[in-house]
Scaffold this motif. Structure first.
Motif, mmCIF file in Angstrom:
data_model
loop_
_atom_site.group_PDB
_atom_site.id
_atom_site.type_symbol
_atom_site.label_atom_id
_atom_site.label_comp_id
_atom_site.label_asym_id
_atom_site.label_seq_id
_atom_site.Cartn_x
_atom_site.Cartn_y
_atom_site.Cartn_z
ATOM 1 N N GLU A 50 11.714 18.430 -33.428
ATOM 2 C CA GLU A 50 11.839 17.053 -33.644
ATOM 3 C C GLU A 50 13.749 17.021 -33.641
ATOM 4 O O GLU A 50 14.499 16.210 -33.244
ATOM 5 C CB GLU A 50 11.125 16.833 -33.625
ATOM 6 C CG GLU A 50 9.974 17.192 -31.986
ATOM 7 C CD GLU A 50 8.598 16.336 -32.946
ATOM 8 O OE1 GLU A 50 8.715 15.238 -33.122
ATOM 9 O OE2 GLU A 50 7.384 16.581 -31.875
ATOM 10 N N ASN A 51 13.167 16.705 -35.289
ATOM 11 C CA ASN A 51 14.940 16.231 -36.034
ATOM 12 C C ASN A 51 15.820 16.727 -36.399
ATOM 13 O O ASN A 51 16.609 16.052 -36.974
ATOM 14 C CB ASN A 51 13.696 15.131 -37.130
ATOM 15 C CG ASN A 51 13.022 13.943 -37.055
ATOM 16 O OD1 ASN A 51 12.990 13.329 -35.832
ATOM 17 N ND2 ASN A 51 11.804 14.196 -37.769
ATOM 18 N N SER A 52 15.702 18.438 -35.936
ATOM 19 C CA SER A 52 16.572 19.357 -36.215
ATOM 20 C C SER A 52 16.888 19.428 -37.877
ATOM 21 O O SER A 52 17.765 19.153 -38.419
ATOM 22 C CB SER A 52 18.223 19.035 -35.204
ATOM 23 O OG SER A 52 17.668 19.174 -34.295
ATOM 24 N N THR A 53 16.148 19.252 -38.502
ATOM 25 C CA THR A 53 16.179 19.277 -40.020
ATOM 26 C C THR A 53 15.374 19.985 -40.597
ATOM 27 O O THR A 53 14.446 21.081 -40.797
ATOM 28 C CB THR A 53 15.526 17.800 -40.548
ATOM 29 O OG1 THR A 53 13.754 17.455 -40.752
ATOM 30 C CG2 THR A 53 16.318 16.902 -40.224
ATOM 31 N N VAL A 54 15.978 20.808 -41.932
ATOM 32 C CA VAL A 54 15.291 21.641 -42.584
ATOM 33 C C VAL A 54 14.543 21.157 -43.906
ATOM 34 O O VAL A 54 15.455 20.069 -44.717
ATOM 35 C CB VAL A 54 16.346 22.674 -43.102
ATOM 36 C CG1 VAL A 54 15.639 23.774 -44.576
ATOM 37 C CG2 VAL A 54 17.124 23.318 -42.108
ATOM 38 N N ILE A 55 13.412 21.124 -43.599
ATOM 39 C CA ILE A 55 12.038 20.470 -44.836
ATOM 40 C C ILE A 55 12.286 21.241 -46.191
ATOM 41 O O ILE A 55 12.323 20.946 -47.493
ATOM 42 C CB ILE A 55 11.244 20.276 -43.780
ATOM 43 C CG1 ILE A 55 10.692 19.466 -42.704
ATOM 44 C CG2 ILE A 55 9.662 20.130 -45.580
ATOM 45 C CD1 ILE A 55 9.668 19.887 -42.038
ATOM 46 N N ALA A 56 12.667 22.644 -45.697
ATOM 47 C CA ALA A 56 12.240 23.476 -46.800
ATOM 48 C C ALA A 56 12.832 24.796 -46.849
ATOM 49 O O ALA A 56 13.140 25.153 -45.507
ATOM 50 C CB ALA A 56 10.690 23.741 -47.594
ATOM 51 N N TYR A 57 13.480 25.412 -47.855
ATOM 52 C CA TYR A 57 14.390 26.625 -47.767
ATOM 53 C C TYR A 57 13.960 28.116 -49.040
ATOM 54 O O TYR A 57 14.410 27.032 -50.228
ATOM 55 C CB TYR A 57 16.020 26.103 -47.504
ATOM 56 C CG TYR A 57 16.827 27.579 -47.212
ATOM 57 C CD1 TYR A 57 16.583 28.473 -46.310
ATOM 58 C CD2 TYR A 57 17.345 28.021 -48.572
ATOM 59 C CE1 TYR A 57 17.193 29.314 -46.105
ATOM 60 C CE2 TYR A 57 18.506 29.086 -48.478
ATOM 61 C CZ TYR A 57 18.473 29.851 -46.884
ATOM 62 O OH TYR A 57 19.610 30.971 -47.568
ATOM 63 N N VAL A 58 13.707 28.862 -48.852
ATOM 64 C CA VAL A 58 13.941 30.102 -49.998
ATOM 65 C C VAL A 58 14.614 30.971 -49.439
ATOM 66 O O VAL A 58 15.092 31.351 -48.142
ATOM 67 C CB VAL A 58 12.975 29.975 -50.431
ATOM 68 C CG1 VAL A 58 11.545 28.487 -50.879
ATOM 69 C CG2 VAL A 58 11.862 30.825 -49.906
ATOM 70 N N ASP A 59 14.734 31.678 -50.460
ATOM 71 C CA ASP A 59 15.828 33.742 -49.579
ATOM 72 C C ASP A 59 15.596 34.270 -51.390
ATOM 73 O O ASP A 59 15.564 33.208 -52.353
ATOM 74 C CB ASP A 59 17.541 33.534 -49.550
ATOM 75 C CG ASP A 59 18.107 32.722 -50.747
ATOM 76 O OD1 ASP A 59 17.275 32.207 -52.032
ATOM 77 O OD2 ASP A 59 19.249 32.136 -50.018
ATOM 78 N N SER A 60 15.413 35.076 -50.953
ATOM 79 C CA SER A 60 15.525 36.515 -52.010
ATOM 80 C C SER A 60 16.543 36.499 -52.971
ATOM 81 O O SER A 60 16.474 37.626 -54.007
ATOM 82 C CB SER A 60 15.216 37.488 -51.794
ATOM 83 O OG SER A 60 15.793 38.480 -50.710
ATOM 84 N N LYS A 61 17.680 35.857 -52.975
ATOM 85 C CA LYS A 61 18.491 35.997 -53.709
ATOM 86 C C LYS A 61 19.091 35.830 -55.028
ATOM 87 O O LYS A 61 19.420 35.682 -55.803
ATOM 88 C CB LYS A 61 20.634 35.923 -52.755
ATOM 89 C CG LYS A 61 20.939 36.130 -51.453
ATOM 90 C CD LYS A 61 21.645 34.885 -51.146
ATOM 91 C CE LYS A 61 21.991 35.888 -49.978
ATOM 92 N NZ LYS A 61 23.444 34.986 -49.220
ATOM 93 N N GLN A 62 17.674 34.491 -55.267
ATOM 94 C CA GLN A 62 17.723 33.859 -56.273
ATOM 95 C C GLN A 62 16.307 35.049 -57.619
ATOM 96 O O GLN A 62 16.514 34.347 -58.187
ATOM 97 C CB GLN A 62 16.666 32.732 -55.634
ATOM 98 C CG GLN A 62 17.804 31.758 -55.543
ATOM 99 C CD GLN A 62 16.322 30.388 -54.460
ATOM 100 O OE1 GLN A 62 15.525 30.549 -54.987
ATOM 101 N NE2 GLN A 62 17.128 29.434 -54.284
#
Length: 118
Positions: A50-62
């Motif tokens: 609805e707001n086109s926002t990312v609430i949380a993000y993680v990836d395996s590169k870390q």
């Protein structure tokens, strides 16, 4: 002879379109947990459409070890904790056309065990 990789790509697109169509028909306005899997890494993000926002993000590169089910479990726990901190507890799981087994299933199960509902 058919090229098998093209058929797999088409199947992935078909699965993802089918999922997006179901969300649109049901009218669910919950944030989506989108899982993207490549040959070497796994990415997960909680997106509010609805707001086109990312609430949380993680990836395996870390992480030092990538491409395993254990890594997917750790990412599932991390993304669930981040989403719960932001006040999101109910989501829709978007596997992005991937089959629901292996790393994708491990990430989803770990997110459910940590407290996300989907």
């Amino acid at each position: 002879m058919k090229n098998v990789s093209i058929d797999r790509k088409k199947q992935k697109v078909i699965r993802h379109k089918r999922f997006l169509r179901k969300i649109k028909i049901n009218g669910e306005n919950k944030p989506r947990l989108i899982v993207t899997k490549t040959n070497s890494h796994l990415y997960a993000q909680v997106l509010d459409d609805e707001n086109s926002t990312v609430i949380a993000y993680v990836d395996s590169k870390q992480l030092k070890k990538t491409g395993s089910v254990e890594t997917a479990k750790v990412l599932g726990e991390k993304i669930a904790k981040l989403a719960l901190e932001k006040g999101v507890s109910k989501i829709v799981f978007d596997r992005n056309g991937q089959k629901f087994h292996g790393q994708v299933k491990a990430l989803a199960d770990a997110a459910r065990e940590t407290g996300l509902e989907f």
